[in-house]
Design a protein around this motif. Structure first.
Motif, short mmCIF file in Angstrom:
data_model
loop_
_atom_site.label_atom_id
_atom_site.label_comp_id
_atom_site.label_asym_id
_atom_site.label_seq_id
_atom_site.Cartn_x
_atom_site.Cartn_y
_atom_site.Cartn_z
N LEU A 163 47.29 -1.39 -17.15
CA LEU A 163 47.29 -1.59 -15.70
C LEU A 163 46.06 -2.40 -15.34
O LEU A 163 44.95 -2.12 -15.81
N GLY A 164 46.23 -3.44 -14.54
CA GLY A 164 45.11 -4.31 -14.19
C GLY A 164 44.87 -4.37 -12.70
O GLY A 164 45.76 -4.11 -11.89
N TRP A 165 43.63 -4.72 -12.36
CA TRP A 165 43.23 -4.92 -10.96
C TRP A 165 42.56 -6.28 -10.82
O TRP A 165 41.82 -6.73 -11.69
N ARG A 166 42.79 -6.90 -9.69
CA ARG A 166 42.32 -8.24 -9.40
C ARG A 166 40.79 -8.30 -9.43
O ARG A 166 40.11 -7.37 -9.00
N SER A 167 40.26 -9.39 -9.92
CA SER A 167 38.83 -9.67 -9.78
C SER A 167 38.62 -10.43 -8.47
O SER A 167 39.57 -10.87 -7.83
N SER A 168 37.35 -10.60 -8.11
CA SER A 168 37.03 -11.39 -6.91
C SER A 168 36.68 -12.82 -7.26
O SER A 168 36.50 -13.66 -6.38
N GLY A 169 36.59 -13.12 -8.55
CA GLY A 169 36.20 -14.45 -9.00
C GLY A 169 35.50 -14.34 -10.34
O GLY A 169 35.84 -13.49 -11.17
N ILE A 170 34.50 -15.15 -10.56
CA ILE A 170 33.81 -15.18 -11.85
C ILE A 170 33.02 -13.90 -12.11
O ILE A 170 32.75 -13.54 -13.25
N HIS A 171 32.69 -13.15 -11.09
CA HIS A 171 31.84 -11.97 -11.20
C HIS A 171 30.45 -12.41 -11.69
O HIS A 171 29.94 -13.43 -11.26
N SER A 172 29.83 -11.66 -12.59
CA SER A 172 28.45 -12.01 -12.95
C SER A 172 28.27 -12.12 -14.45
O SER A 172 27.30 -11.60 -15.01
N ASN A 173 29.21 -12.77 -15.10
CA ASN A 173 29.05 -13.08 -16.52
C ASN A 173 29.68 -14.44 -16.81
O ASN A 173 30.55 -14.91 -16.07
N GLY A 174 29.21 -15.07 -17.86
CA GLY A 174 29.71 -16.39 -18.20
C GLY A 174 29.17 -17.51 -17.33
O GLY A 174 29.64 -18.64 -17.39
N LEU A 175 28.15 -17.18 -16.51
CA LEU A 175 27.65 -18.20 -15.57
C LEU A 175 26.92 -19.34 -16.29
O LEU A 175 26.84 -20.44 -15.76
N THR A 176 26.41 -19.10 -17.47
CA THR A 176 25.77 -20.19 -18.21
C THR A 176 26.79 -21.28 -18.51
O THR A 176 26.52 -22.48 -18.34
N LEU A 177 27.99 -20.89 -18.92
CA LEU A 177 29.05 -21.86 -19.15
C LEU A 177 29.57 -22.43 -17.84
O LEU A 177 29.77 -23.65 -17.71
N ALA A 178 29.79 -21.57 -16.85
CA ALA A 178 30.33 -22.03 -15.57
C ALA A 178 29.38 -23.02 -14.90
O ALA A 178 29.81 -24.04 -14.34
N ARG A 179 28.08 -22.75 -14.95
CA ARG A 179 27.10 -23.63 -14.31
C ARG A 179 27.06 -24.99 -15.01
O ARG A 179 27.01 -26.04 -14.36
N GLU A 180 27.08 -24.96 -16.34
CA GLU A 180 27.04 -26.21 -17.10
C GLU A 180 28.26 -27.07 -16.79
O GLU A 180 28.14 -28.29 -16.59
N ALA A 181 29.42 -26.43 -16.71
CA ALA A 181 30.64 -27.17 -16.41
C ALA A 181 30.63 -27.71 -14.99
O ALA A 181 30.94 -28.88 -14.73
#
Length: 346
Positions: A187-205
């Motif tokens: 069973l899954g629940w929606r996220s609000s977006g990127i949350h607070s992990n992987g930002l090093t990759l997200a920022r670089e991109a």
């Protein structure tokens, strides 16, 4: 994409050029990080007299009739986006969310939080914004802020770092077993977006062709940076319904992305109907030329929290909590666990 629809390529957008960006390229090597963590744990050792009811998401201490649980985490490099926009109003929510969600994944009710703010120089403006976010996060999570520490360390810190620790309590029969069984529903629940992990990759991109202050190329946000700063969803409201429906284990989809499901045991986790990624993920993938596999190994991709439980109870829990059945658990064909999602085998 509308929620519930999937692209023909099985992913959020597909890498667009040969200059493919990975998390390791951006500066975070997950394998090296896990090796360093294992070395730290090995050096610290374990207490042979400690209770063996530990969780992958929290430390549990036997205090008689209950467990006292502890979790600690920080905001990470999302702070650099806040610094660029000079907007620290939401990072306090992230700090609390990343901690309380881990306790919820263990089946523990968070009760109190303490923060640690390290700065290169004191600044009343951003301190006030951080404090406002912490207050809002505590309200959303229904926990008490019981103090904190501000350290001024110009020789160590450039800008600021924000982390915290959360304490929780649970009856001994209240914590989740933490192990899914073949035949369970996911069973899954929606996220609000990127949350607070992987930002090093997200920022670089995101900054390959844009500034954080550039107009956001998709709806819902004024700037690129504002989309990256969308605060982490808090899932404490799921705890009581999950207990009532006999959830065996839960996964907070953070660092490591969808491979977090393998924390629930060496099974095969077949995800057939995950929530669609929000546009911010499509933007990150397109701008960074990031592969589908790298995206799903790094980010939540639209689903921030997952629970495993008896299939007979899954639909009822979904209806009560605005979740949905996203898949099921099968026996593993090998020694380790794996996740099958959108044509990928993680």
């Amino acid at each position: 994409m509308s929620e519930g629809d999937e692209g023909d390529d099985g992913g959020p957008g597909g890498a667009t050029d040969g200059d493919e960006l990975t998390y390791a390229d951006a500066g975070v090597d997950i394998d090296a990080s896990e090796a360093a963590t294992a070395a730290l744990v090995g050096a610290v050792g374990s207490d042979p007299d400690a209770d063996d009811a530990g969780s992958d998401y929290a430390g549990l201490l036997d205090i008689g009739d209950r467990y006292l649980a502890l979790a600690t985490d920080g905001v990470g490099t999302k702070l650099l986006v806040a610094e660029a926009l000079r907007d620290y109003s939401t990072v306090g929510i992230d700090c609390i969310a990343m901690n309380v969600n881990d306790l919820v994944a263990a089946g523990v009710r968070p009760v109190a939080f303490v923060d640690y703010l390290a700065v290169d120089e004191p600044d009343e403006r951003f301190a006030e914004q951080v404090g406002a976010g912490l207050s809002r996060g505590a309200e959303l999570a229904d926990v008490e802020l019981v103090g904190g520490e501000t350290a001024v360390m110009p020789d160590v810190i450039r800008g600021l770092d924000l982390a915290g620790a959360c304490v929780g309590l649970a009856a001994k029969d209240g914590v989740f077993d933490g192990r899914a069984e073949p035949g369970d529903a996911l069973l899954g629940w929606r996220s609000s977006g990127i949350h607070s992990n992987g930002l090093t990759l997200a920022r670089e991109a995101a900054t390959r062709n844009h500034e954080y202050t550039d107009a956001c190329p998709f709806e819902g946000y004024e700037t690129v940076g504002e989309a990256l700063l969308e605060p982490t969803r808090i899932y404490t409201d799921l705890l009581d319904p999950m207990r009532e429906r006999g959830v065996r284990g839960a996964a907070h989809v953070t660092g490591g992305g969808w491979t977090n499901l393998t924390r629930l045991g060496a099974n095969r986790y077949v995800v057939e109907d995950a929530f669609d990624p929000q546009p911010v993920f499509e933007f990150v993938q397109r701008e960074g030329g990031v592969s589908d596999e790298e995206m799903y190994r790094t980010f939540n991709m639209g689903t921030g929290f997952v629970a495993a439980l008896d299939a007979d109870d899954a639909e009822s829990l979904a209806d009560e909590t605005d979740g949905r059945v996203i898949g099921h658990v099968e026996e593993s064909e090998g020694d380790g666990g794996s996740v099958a999602i959108r044509g990928l085998d993680l």
